[in-house]
Design an enzyme around this catalytic site. Structure first.
Site: not given
Ligand SMILES: Cc1cc2nc3c(=O)[nH]c(=O)nc-3n(C[C@H](O)[C@H](O)[C@H](O)COP(=O)(O)O)c2cc1C
Length: 369
Positions: A124-125, A121, A221, A300, A321-322, A183, A185-186, A250
């Site tokens: 991006g928040f 993913n 985290k 995982g 989650y995944s 994360s 993505n930022t 993460n």
């Protein structure tokens, strides 16, 4: 997937498969929206029996009825924590929430790597911002431990101030807060994991926490893409800081575990089964450095065995989650059942007895499933 358990009708196996297959073919973000809607409508069943007593544990002073949590990113806007609690999660972490609402990156931005049961993913928040999420959470009785995961706006001129504002905003409604500096993505966010920046961030965040009328535990985290020297530095920085715990890990920017597979070339963070070995090793390596500081293990988990392994590597509680995308929500019940059986088989009083039994082997990369 969750829709497969939508209604009495969908409990008929053929229709169940139809639901799961349909979701599996949908764009992952659309499928996720459908799942959230089902939860909002109350179409996901409640856990029928109370958790067995051997699953109860404490984490940073919080009493968990079971140690299995929904990881951040599933319910970014705090829309369904109560439904997730009723479904049987012992902790539910909403967010990441940033001070101002933001749209996130262009779509498509979530990709399955089905051959490996992975997800990439680069959202991006995307989230509705502090005020909207706070309004939703205020006064909610979740029935599980509620974590709020806080972050920084992409265009913020002061990342640290964004975290401080998250602490001040959510201390009143959260059982714990997670400072998410991992994360991918930022741009620039993960730099907050390094020495001086982390020190400055933790000083500010923990000072802000001190202003809240009740003591709210704060977790940090971390990314799995940290080497042992970086872990050393983080361990030194958090020692004696007042931080209540860590969450490892993460998503990863590494593609080693999915090299050559379709979608592996998409930019973003990789999660799910291909993250398991790396995230679990990093967790064990951090456990070796932080004594008995509470750690939530994530990354995982896809089966009862992998959940047990997370504890053995050094986790005190876990999140996932995944795997729910591939395995269906009934994975939660199977994991809890497997954990309780392992506690009993090992003659332990509770799930805490599983923790850290194989930390050294996992840290050396010698353990596996
Ligand atoms: C679609 C998606 C969105 C995510 N969003 C967030 C987020 O907003 N904040 C965060 O801290 N982690 C986020 N994560 C990371 C998860 O919380 C978790 O750390 C990671 O996926 C590893 O766990 P898993 O392999 O069980 O999914 C996200 C993961 C996925 C798959």
């Amino acid at each position: 997937m969750i829709l497969s358990r939508l209604s009495p009708l969908l409990k008929i196996p053929a229709l169940q498969n139809l639901g799961r297959e349909a979701l599996g073919r949908m764009d992952p973000e659309v499928a996720h929206g459908a799942t959230l809607s089902a939860l909002k409508l109350g179409l996901v069943p409640e856990q029928e029996r109370a958790d067995p007593p051997e699953l109860a544990t404490t984490l940073a002073g919080l009493d968990l009825r079971n140690p299995v949590g929904m990881a951040a990113g599933f319910d970014k806007n705090g829309e369904v924590p109560r439904a997730l609690g009723r479904f049987g999660f012992g902790l539910v972490e909403v967010g990441t929430v940033t001070p101002r609402a933001q749209a996130g990156n262009a779509k498509p931005r979530v990709f399955r790597v089905p051959e490996a049961e992975g997800v990439i993913n680069r959202l991006g928040f995307n989230n509705e911002g502090h005020e909207a999420v706070f309004a939703r959470l205020k006064g909610q009785r979740v029935g599980a431990i509620l974590g709020v995961n806080i972050g920084a706006n992409k265009d913020s001129s002061d990342f640290v101030a964004d975290y401080v504002s998250g602490v001040l905003r959510f201390s009143e409604v959260a059982d714990y807060l997670t400072v998410n500096v991992s994360s991918p993505n930022t741009p620039g966010l993960r730099d907050l994991q390094s020495d001086a920046a982390l020190q400055r961030l933790l000083d500010a965040v923990l000072k802000a926490r001190g202003k809240a009328p009740v003591h709210v535990p704060v977790f940090l985290k971390l990314a799995p893409d940290l080497d042992e020297l970086q872990l050393d530095a983080i361990a030194r920085t958090i020692e004696g800081s007042g931080l209540d715990g860590l969450i490892l890990t993460n998503t990863t920017v590494s593609r080693d575990a999915v090299a050559g597979l379709g979608n592996a070339g998409e930019a973003g963070g990789l999660s799910g089964r291909p993250l398991f070995a790396m995230a679990t090793r990093r967790l064990a390596q951090m456990r070796q450095r932080v004594g008995d500081l509470p750690i939530i293990g994530v990354g995982g988990i896809h089966s009862p065995e992998s959940a047990i392994a997370k504890f053995e590597a050094g986790a005190d509680a876990i999140q996932l989650y995944s795997a729910l995308v591939f395995g269906g929500l009934d994975l939660l019940a199977r994991i809890k059942h497997g954990l309780a059986a392992a506690v009993r088989a090992g003659g332990h009083a509770g799930v805490a007895g599983l923790s850290g039994r194989r930390t050294d082997a996992w840290a050396r990369g010698e353990a596996g499933l």
